[in-house]
Scaffold this motif. Structure first.
Motif, short mmCIF file in Angstrom:
data_model
loop_
_atom_site.label_atom_id
_atom_site.label_comp_id
_atom_site.label_asym_id
_atom_site.label_seq_id
_atom_site.Cartn_x
_atom_site.Cartn_y
_atom_site.Cartn_z
N GLU A 62 1.91 1.91 -3.39
CA GLU A 62 0.82 2.55 -4.15
C GLU A 62 0.73 4.04 -3.84
O GLU A 62 0.38 4.84 -4.70
CB GLU A 62 -0.53 1.91 -3.79
CG GLU A 62 -0.78 0.58 -4.45
CD GLU A 62 -2.08 -0.07 -3.95
OE1 GLU A 62 -2.35 -1.18 -4.41
OE2 GLU A 62 -2.79 0.50 -3.09
N CYS A 63 0.99 4.38 -2.59
CA CYS A 63 0.92 5.79 -2.19
C CYS A 63 2.12 6.59 -2.68
O CYS A 63 2.16 7.81 -2.56
CB CYS A 63 0.82 5.90 -0.67
SG CYS A 63 -0.74 5.27 -0.02
N GLU A 85 -0.96 8.05 4.56
CA GLU A 85 -0.90 7.72 3.13
C GLU A 85 -0.35 8.87 2.29
O GLU A 85 0.07 8.66 1.15
CB GLU A 85 -2.27 7.23 2.65
CG GLU A 85 -2.69 5.99 3.45
CD GLU A 85 -3.63 5.05 2.72
OE1 GLU A 85 -4.48 5.54 1.97
OE2 GLU A 85 -3.49 3.83 2.93
N HIS A 86 -0.37 10.07 2.85
CA HIS A 86 0.28 11.19 2.16
C HIS A 86 1.73 11.34 2.60
O HIS A 86 2.40 12.29 2.21
CB HIS A 86 -0.48 12.49 2.41
CG HIS A 86 -1.87 12.49 1.81
ND1 HIS A 86 -2.71 13.56 1.90
CD2 HIS A 86 -2.54 11.54 1.11
CE1 HIS A 86 -3.87 13.27 1.28
NE2 HIS A 86 -3.77 12.06 0.81
N ARG A 126 0.83 -1.20 0.00
CA ARG A 126 0.00 0.00 0.00
C ARG A 126 0.87 1.27 0.00
O ARG A 126 0.57 2.24 -0.69
CB ARG A 126 -0.93 -0.01 1.23
CG ARG A 126 -1.78 1.22 1.41
CD ARG A 126 -2.79 1.39 0.28
NE ARG A 126 -3.43 2.71 0.35
CZ ARG A 126 -3.87 3.37 -0.71
NH1 ARG A 126 -3.77 2.85 -1.92
NH2 ARG A 126 -4.43 4.56 -0.58
N GLU A 166 -5.15 9.38 6.18
CA GLU A 166 -4.64 10.22 5.09
C GLU A 166 -3.25 10.76 5.40
O GLU A 166 -2.39 10.82 4.52
CB GLU A 166 -5.60 11.37 4.79
CG GLU A 166 -6.78 10.90 3.99
CD GLU A 166 -7.73 12.02 3.62
OE1 GLU A 166 -7.43 13.20 3.93
OE2 GLU A 166 -8.77 11.73 3.02
#
Lengths: 280, 260
Positions: free
Chosen positions: A251-252, B126-127, A248, B123
């Protein structure tokens, strides 16, 4: 070659400790089957039954990556002290030394991979979950400085729960110290390859683990800043299944390649060859 | 402007609680008190504008400076607007953008740090929260303009460090700077958040202790803005005369010696 493990989906998704206790046969936490430790060892520390990735000790990791007998250790005598007089830290250090059979949570040195001379460090999950205190920070910083002076690439294998609380702000400042050393090494045109292993979190994630020119990761490795339980508690909601897993995170956009453990050495050889020998 | 009360028998955990108290001066108050003609600049040029971090340009006396602060907000609405002072990666990237801009125009950078920590969220992760903090440490270590960071309230771990890789670190006397919150520390080590005061005592997180250990450069006794403004001005005057190569080398050595 163990073909049984080859077709299994790599499985690195257990939370917490995934150590191999001192025994001949152990029960894999993932598949609950009895497996012999020698078989696990032969299979790159991956469960031959289910593909579960066990934690690899730092010294073993280096042997797995370096050319035979090419590695010489540096800064081997450095040991942490209880600088702040933190409660129970002395006992924790003794227990960690016993459990890891190492003096500290990182091993550094120089060796060859595919014939290419390089510096290498590997963190040790068996030593207080690879937490970074002053000695870990100092050893890695010295390695980058040494490599910068000699124009050598650095290969780093990370595994860490983050900064070592028992050393307070001194451990937090190691993030700054190592990051600055990585920058100096980089500004001289040198290569730094990071291999993220399960788990790479907290202050290590927020410093040198995220600063490689090329970032590889083992399948399923947890890679992230905040602990998943903390996030769950803060948001009061369940986390997506693949959250903070290497696939993941790739993917990010934060990982170049997810590479199975037994393919890491080959990838490193290729990367090192691509960065060596062609001088304009 | 409120005054720091002259309480003398505060233990380290009292200081932590005090640093979190509502009604304290926030980054905005310092900007209002120190900077004239402050112009806020928005966005990280990559994804968004994180309101937990406010940044911009203005005058410190007659000197153009870049100011970056982590803002907690004053009232409920303000706190929500500023995400309680917990920055997302976009906030750290905005800060870095403004620092690079300051470097280009040879302006010194003032950072005002007040955060319980970087935001914990899906977020945020993931950022690239880790990457954003790492990038700030990495780039700030070679920034060719002076940086002064002042811890004005909470200095929560990596989220605070990301704006503190500076030439000088100052702390308000009743601020704290810690690798981990005393509550988390107590919970992790002793499974008992009630032992937070013991953790606070052990973590070496107060301005006085950190100053004694040589990890920070100055303890600010009170929030007299005129005096603070003079001190910052004098500090910047000194730092801007130093050759950038020497400045960077000194900054390198400042963190290099941590623990050694």
């Amino acid at each position: 070659m163990n073909f049984k493990g080859f077709f299994l989906k790599a499985n690195n998704e257990l939370e917490g400790e995934n150590f191999i206790p001192r025994a001949r046969r152990i029960t894999c936490k993932k598949c609950q089957k009895k497996v012999s430790v020698s078989q696990i060892r032969k299979n790159s520390f991956i469960c031959p039954e289910c593909g579960n990735y066990f934690s690899v000790r730092s010294r073993r990791r280096i042997l797995m990556l370096c050319d035979r007998r090419s590695f010489s250790e540096m800064y081997a005598d450095m040991e942490s002290e209880n600088i702040l007089g933190f409660p129970e830290y002395d006992e924790k250090l003794s227990a960690a030394r016993e459990k890891s059979r190492e003096k500290e949570g990182v091993i550094c040195g120089e060796g060859r991979i595919g014939g290419v001379r390089c510096c290498i460090f590997a963190m040790d999950a068996y030593f207080m979950m690879g937490s970074m205190g002053a000695v870990v920070g100092e050893k890695i910083t010295r390695l980058f400085e040494y490599a910068a002076e000699r124009s050598l690439p650095v290969i780093g294998v990370t595994v860490s729960g983050g900064a070592r609380m028992q050393e307070g702000m001194i451990s937090l400042f190691q993030m700054s110290k190592v990051s600055a050393a990585v920058k100096r090494h980089s500004d001289k045109g040198n290569l730094y390859v990071v291999i993220l292993t399960n788990p790479t979190t907290g202050g290590v994630d927020a410093s040198f683990a995220m600063l490689g020119d090329i970032t590889l990761a083992e399948p399923g490795a947890r890679v992230g800043f905040a602990g998943p339980r903390v996030i769950e508690k803060t948001l009061n909601q369940a986390l997506p299944k693949n959250f903070q897993r290497a696939e993941r995170v790739l993917e990010c956009g934060f990982i170049d390649r997810v590479v199975p453990r037994d393919g890491l050495r080959h990838d490193l050889e290729r990367i090192l060859k691509l960065h060596a020998g062609y001088k304009r | 402007m409120q005054d720091i009360n002259g309480e003398t028998d505060m233990n380290d955990y009292d200081i932590v609680l005090r640093a979190r108290m509502e009604g304290r001066l926030t980054a905005k108050d310092y900007i209002d008190g120190l900077i004239t003609d402050f112009m806020e600049l928005h966005g990280d040029r990559l994804y968004g504008d994180d309101r937990a971090v406010i940044g911009g340009i203005g005058f410190l006396e007659d000197m153009p400076v870049t100011v970056i602060g982590i803002e907690k907000g004053k009232d409920t609405a303000g706190r929500i607007e500023h995400n309680f002072g917990s920055a997302n990666p976009e906030g750290y990237r905005k800060a870095l953008r403004l620092m690079k801009q300051a470097e280009k125009f040879k302006r010194p950078v003032l950072c005002l740090v007040d955060t319980a920590g970087a935001f914990c969220g899906i977020e945020a992760e993931e950022h690239g929260q880790g990457r954003a903090i790492a990038d700030n440490l990495y780039e700030m270590s070679a920034l060719r303009t002076p940086v002064l960071s002042i811890l004005i309230g909470e200095g929560g771990s990596g989220g605070a460090l990301a704006l503190s890789h500076a030439d000088r670190i100052w702390m308000m006397k009743d601020a704290y700077f810690s690798v981990v919150s005393p509550e988390s520390c107590a919970n992790i080590l002793w499974k008992d958040t009630g032992k937070a005061p013991m953790a606070a005592e052990a973590l070496m997180l107060t301005a006085e202790k950190l100053h004694a250990a040589g990890l920070i450069d100055r303890v600010i006794e009170d929030n007299d803005m005129k005096k603070l403004s003079d001190d910052i001005y004098r500090q910047f005057k000194g730092l801007t005369t130093i050759d950038p190569d020497v400045l960077i080398e000194d900054r390198y050595q400042k963190f290099r010696k941590a623990g050694y």
